[in-house]
Design a protein around this motif. Structure first.
Motif, PDB file in Angstrom:
ATOM      1  N   GLY A 195      12.449  57.449 -92.062  1.00  0.00           N
ATOM      2  CA  GLY A 195      12.592  56.900 -90.714  1.00  0.00           C
ATOM      3  C   GLY A 195      11.932  55.531 -90.578  1.00  0.00           C
ATOM      4  N   PRO A 196      10.598  55.446 -90.822  1.00  0.00           N
ATOM      5  CA  PRO A 196       9.946  54.129 -90.710  1.00  0.00           C
ATOM      6  C   PRO A 196      10.475  53.134 -91.736  1.00  0.00           C
ATOM      7  CG  PRO A 196       8.320  55.914 -90.937  1.00  0.00           C
ATOM      8  CD  PRO A 196       9.656  56.539 -91.077  1.00  0.00           C
ATOM      9  N   ASP A 245      19.125  49.116 -77.558  1.00  0.00           N
ATOM     10  CA  ASP A 245      19.580  47.862 -76.957  1.00  0.00           C
ATOM     11  C   ASP A 245      21.096  47.964 -76.741  1.00  0.00           C
ATOM     12  OD1 ASP A 245      20.706  45.333 -76.640  1.00  0.00           O
ATOM     13  OD2 ASP A 245      19.341  44.351 -78.054  1.00  0.00           O
ATOM     14  N   ARG A 272      13.715  51.830 -90.311  1.00  0.00           N
ATOM     15  CA  ARG A 272      13.499  50.978 -89.145  1.00  0.00           C
ATOM     16  C   ARG A 272      12.945  49.618 -89.557  1.00  0.00           C
ATOM     17  NH1 ARG A 272      11.196  52.806 -83.404  1.00  0.00           N
ATOM     18  NH2 ARG A 272       9.143  52.706 -84.347  1.00  0.00           N
ATOM     19  N   LEU A 281      27.193  47.015 -82.938  1.00  0.00           N
ATOM     20  CA  LEU A 281      27.244  47.929 -84.073  1.00  0.00           C
ATOM     21  C   LEU A 281      28.499  48.793 -84.038  1.00  0.00           C
ATOM     22  CD1 LEU A 281      25.832  49.163 -86.530  1.00  0.00           C
ATOM     23  CD2 LEU A 281      24.622  50.678 -84.952  1.00  0.00           C
ATOM     24  N   GLY A 295      24.091  53.544 -88.103  1.00  0.00           N
ATOM     25  CA  GLY A 295      23.415  52.325 -87.702  1.00  0.00           C
ATOM     26  C   GLY A 295      22.622  52.641 -86.457  1.00  0.00           C
ATOM     27  N   SER A 296      21.745  51.733 -86.078  1.00  0.00           N
ATOM     28  CA  SER A 296      20.914  52.003 -84.910  1.00  0.00           C
ATOM     29  C   SER A 296      21.019  50.880 -83.894  1.00  0.00           C
ATOM     30  CB  SER A 296      19.459  52.174 -85.350  1.00  0.00           C
ATOM     31  OG  SER A 296      18.584  51.837 -84.309  1.00  0.00           O
ATOM     32  N   SER A 297      21.058  51.259 -82.639  1.00  0.00           N
ATOM     33  CA  SER A 297      21.097  50.276 -81.550  1.00  0.00           C
ATOM     34  C   SER A 297      19.701  49.785 -81.218  1.00  0.00           C
ATOM     35  CB  SER A 297      21.710  50.911 -80.306  1.00  0.00           C
ATOM     36  OG  SER A 297      20.858  51.948 -79.832  1.00  0.00           O
ATOM     37  N   ALA A 298      18.668  50.474 -81.748  1.00  0.00           N
ATOM     38  CA  ALA A 298      17.285  50.162 -81.374  1.00  0.00           C
ATOM     39  C   ALA A 298      17.163  50.105 -79.846  1.00  0.00           C
ATOM     40  CB  ALA A 298      16.793  48.883 -82.045  1.00  0.00           C
ATOM     41  N   ARG A 347      23.286  45.620 -78.727  1.00  0.00           N
ATOM     42  CA  ARG A 347      23.320  45.946 -80.147  1.00  0.00           C
ATOM     43  C   ARG A 347      24.171  47.192 -80.390  1.00  0.00           C
ATOM     44  NH1 ARG A 347      20.879  43.494 -84.455  1.00  0.00           N
ATOM     45  NH2 ARG A 347      20.351  44.857 -86.196  1.00  0.00           N
ATOM     46  N   LEU A 383      23.344  43.026 -89.176  1.00  0.00           N
ATOM     47  CA  LEU A 383      23.364  44.444 -88.834  1.00  0.00           C
ATOM     48  C   LEU A 383      22.980  45.267 -90.053  1.00  0.00           C
ATOM     49  CD1 LEU A 383      26.698  44.968 -86.900  1.00  0.00           C
ATOM     50  CD2 LEU A 383      24.401  45.360 -86.018  1.00  0.00           C
ATOM     51  N   LEU A 384      22.353  46.421 -89.801  1.00  0.00           N
ATOM     52  CA  LEU A 384      22.079  47.363 -90.888  1.00  0.00           C
ATOM     53  C   LEU A 384      23.034  48.542 -90.780  1.00  0.00           C
ATOM     54  CD1 LEU A 384      20.362  48.472 -93.233  1.00  0.00           C
ATOM     55  CD2 LEU A 384      18.971  49.619 -91.495  1.00  0.00           C
ATOM     56  N   ASP A 418      17.380  55.253 -82.458  1.00  0.00           N
ATOM     57  CA  ASP A 418      16.131  54.829 -83.087  1.00  0.00           C
ATOM     58  C   ASP A 418      16.046  55.506 -84.445  1.00  0.00           C
ATOM     59  OD1 ASP A 418      13.575  54.344 -83.974  1.00  0.00           O
ATOM     60  OD2 ASP A 418      12.566  55.034 -82.161  1.00  0.00           O
ATOM     61  N   LEU A 419      16.068  54.704 -85.511  1.00  0.00           N
ATOM     62  CA  LEU A 419      16.062  55.267 -86.868  1.00  0.00           C
ATOM     63  C   LEU A 419      14.775  56.021 -87.170  1.00  0.00           C
ATOM     64  CD1 LEU A 419      17.543  52.271 -88.890  1.00  0.00           C
ATOM     65  CD2 LEU A 419      18.666  54.452 -88.405  1.00  0.00           C
ATOM     66  N   ALA A 420      13.682  55.659 -86.494  1.00  0.00           N
ATOM     67  CA  ALA A 420      12.393  56.257 -86.841  1.00  0.00           C
ATOM     68  C   ALA A 420      12.066  57.487 -85.998  1.00  0.00           C
ATOM     69  CB  ALA A 420      11.282  55.220 -86.701  1.00  0.00           C
ATOM     70  N   GLU A 446      15.729  47.568 -90.794  1.00  0.00           N
ATOM     71  CA  GLU A 446      16.530  47.132 -89.648  1.00  0.00           C
ATOM     72  C   GLU A 446      15.880  45.959 -88.923  1.00  0.00           C
ATOM     73  OE1 GLU A 446      16.505  49.626 -86.060  1.00  0.00           O
ATOM     74  OE2 GLU A 446      18.679  49.674 -86.290  1.00  0.00           O
ATOM     75  N   ASN A 479      23.640  52.238 -92.603  1.00  0.00           N
ATOM     76  CA  ASN A 479      23.006  53.236 -93.476  1.00  0.00           C
ATOM     77  C   ASN A 479      23.996  54.262 -93.974  1.00  0.00           C
ATOM     78  OD1 ASN A 479      20.446  52.347 -92.973  1.00  0.00           O
ATOM     79  ND2 ASN A 479      20.008  53.905 -91.424  1.00  0.00           N
ATOM     80  N   ARG A 539      17.475  42.348 -88.434  1.00  0.00           N
ATOM     81  CA  ARG A 539      17.675  41.811 -87.093  1.00  0.00           C
ATOM     82  C   ARG A 539      17.156  40.380 -86.977  1.00  0.00           C
ATOM     83  NH1 ARG A 539      16.835  45.483 -81.761  1.00  0.00           N
ATOM     84  NH2 ARG A 539      18.206  44.235 -80.458  1.00  0.00           N
TER      85      ARG A 539
END
Lengths: 342, 342
Positions: A89-90, B114, A93, B121, B109-112, B117, A105-106, B82-84, A96, A108, A100
């Motif tokens: 997870g970390p 946002d 992130r 994505l 993928g993650s929007s974090a 985003r 874009l990432l 959130d990936l984390a 990512e 996975n 950013r």
């Protein structure tokens, strides 16, 4: 220009540039740029010559910080090993966040610890035009990525090394971390220490086992092979292995757990055990501070950040030989690692 | 065939089929198949007619269980928040497992968190030819996906509802789960109960707050607004909010934590607090069993599995109206939720 005579089969890190294409085609840089961007003002013959130069050099436009084609965002791919392992997870992130800051874009995906699936996924991401790739390998042969790397897809391996190819690699020092963790248990008086690790084909598992053996050897302690268990990290097998080590003819007084999945199960088994048993785990775990679990912590975010920064340096044109970067884990004493032998 | 006269602006769930294309072009199904698969044996004129029918109907070949084009594997995209966040680990893995049984790759993928985003994505994944999309929304307006859905990209929302469009949605019953958790605290004698939630634009945050208010109302208990805090779930703000509730003029004797991030910080703050304070958290947490933390557990894997199964039913051609599927969370009493008021 000497560059223009290089063979298309270039080594890693020396991707052909637009300048190379211009020299090979005998045109100006602006003309190459027009062809690459599909802009008007180029004759059919010139376009053909530029395209031939692009093809023969294996040129691939690859400037990570900008939108590459009309409406297309730069992107990098990350091949994980297990989506449900909180260690990633970390790490994800952090990758990512670096992506950013570079306007990329990432994307996975997970190999689910299957080498075939790793290959399928990595190639699928390449086919979907990622500009770079970060891989946590499941397999041990990565020659399948050679054509992609030659075609300009920057590639960095993280957590485990690549096999069969030279590539940037970012690792934690698994050997040194395990050696330090086991030495910590020995310093607290333990002589019979168990090692619980992941399956033996996994690089980090064998490196940590090697660290365990080195620490025992450093202290002149023999290792009873009944104290060593490598295998699946699901709760069932780990529970059985811990129980066997605690109840055998030479029961252990301490355990070294080779990763976070193993530690979680070991903590549960020890919570039910009548006598206190010392424990040090590789990898930190959420709430381990409240439970007083001593760990050798990897900085998962730093692994991801370092790998991603390396990748973007490649994408920004850095030409240096592949490097192996090793991060040092940190021993965090919290209680379980300081329990004396019963 | 009535189907062939449908406008290209079709509603969700009624994607045009090869049969529709064949009827519109006035050719046999085998001919359409040849054109779609790039096989020989079709005249240029026929190919043109089939292509026109494909374009006007918005047909997109989309059989998830097979390789779609030569060398291309079917794939689905998952837009996380959130990936984390460990909540999304089991959810992602469950989606991946369903994808795998259908021979498809999962790309994440993650929007974090946002909304811009998220859109970037989701559209990037569509541009990279995913066959379907599972979205954990960060934003509240998903009309930007309408053209993609019309073009045949099946889309399912999970964890939070879609905004502005009709689409399949798989949620946990946040309202009911929070109401049950708060009622549990009331049943153990608490009258002054704090609510700590995520930011107010997040659907699950407001639903859980609604559940808190309903439980208090059910019991005829007033709510002091000093007991309610919605905001970022980082440790700093949550720590400040808990401290304020414990030290205010009408200090709470129990806390309801609105998600796993909040619970982790609340547990840490309460561990330092001199008097015992009851706690129920929404979402389960690893090792919460050993720490005796009472939770209202969502089944993250079931959310992912249900969403993915829904998606593949769409990809396999199921034509039914969009549904909202709500899974019921489970209260797990483990200790902190059963502490009586001080």
């Amino acid at each position: 220009m000497a560059d223009s005579t290089r063979p298309s089969d270039r080594r890693y890190g020396t991707r052909p540039t637009m300048k190379d294409v211009a020299a090979r085609a005998g045109v100006g840089l602006k003309t190459v740029s027009r062809v690459v961007n599909g802009e008007p003002g180029v004759t059919a013959d010139t376009e053909r010559r530029v395209q031939e130069a692009i093809d023969s050099l294996g040129f691939r436009r690859n400037d990570s910080a900008r939108v590459l084609r009309k409406g297309r965002t730069a992107s990098i791919g990350l091949v994980l090993e297990d989506l449900a392992d909180p260690f990633y997870g970390p790490l994800s992130r952090a990758v990512e966040e670096v992506a950013r800051t570079h306007g990329a874009l990432l994307i996975n995906g997970s190999s689910a610890e299957d080498p075939d699936r790793e290959q399928e996924l990595a190639l699928a991401l390449c086919a979907r035009r990622v500009d770079g790739l970060i891989v946590i390998p499941a397999g041990s042969d990565h020659r399948y990525l050679e054509p992609e790397i030659r075609a300009g897809i920057a590639t960095v391996f993280v957590d485990r090394p690549a096999g069969g190819i030279r590539a940037d690699t970012v690792l934690s020092d698994s050997f040194g971390g395990a050696r330090e963790g086991v030495a910590h248990l020995i310093a607290h008086g333990h002589r019979r220490i168990g090692f619980l690790g992941d399956r033996p084909h996994i690089h980090t598992a064998t490196e940590r086992l090697r660290g365990y053996r080195a620490a025992m050897d450093d202290a002149g302690l023999p290792v009873d092979e009944a104290w060593v268990s490598l295998g699946p990290t699901d709760p069932g097998p780990v529970r059985a292995a811990v129980t066997a080590m605690l109840t055998g003819p030479a029961p252990v007084t301490a355990l070294f757990a080779g990763n976070n999945r193993v530690t979680v199960t070991a903590v549960r088994v020890l919570a039910e055990h009548p006598a206190p048993v010392a424990l040090v785990g590789f990898d930190d775990i959420e709430l381990a501070d409240l439970l007083g679990i001593t760990v050798v912590a990897q900085d998962a975010a730093a692994l991801g950040r370092t790998a991603a920064e390396r990748l973007f340096r490649r994408l920004d044109g850095a030409e240096e030989p592949p490097a192996r970067i090793e991060l040092t884990p940190t021993l965090i004493p919290r209680g379980t690692g300081e329990i004396p032998p019963a």
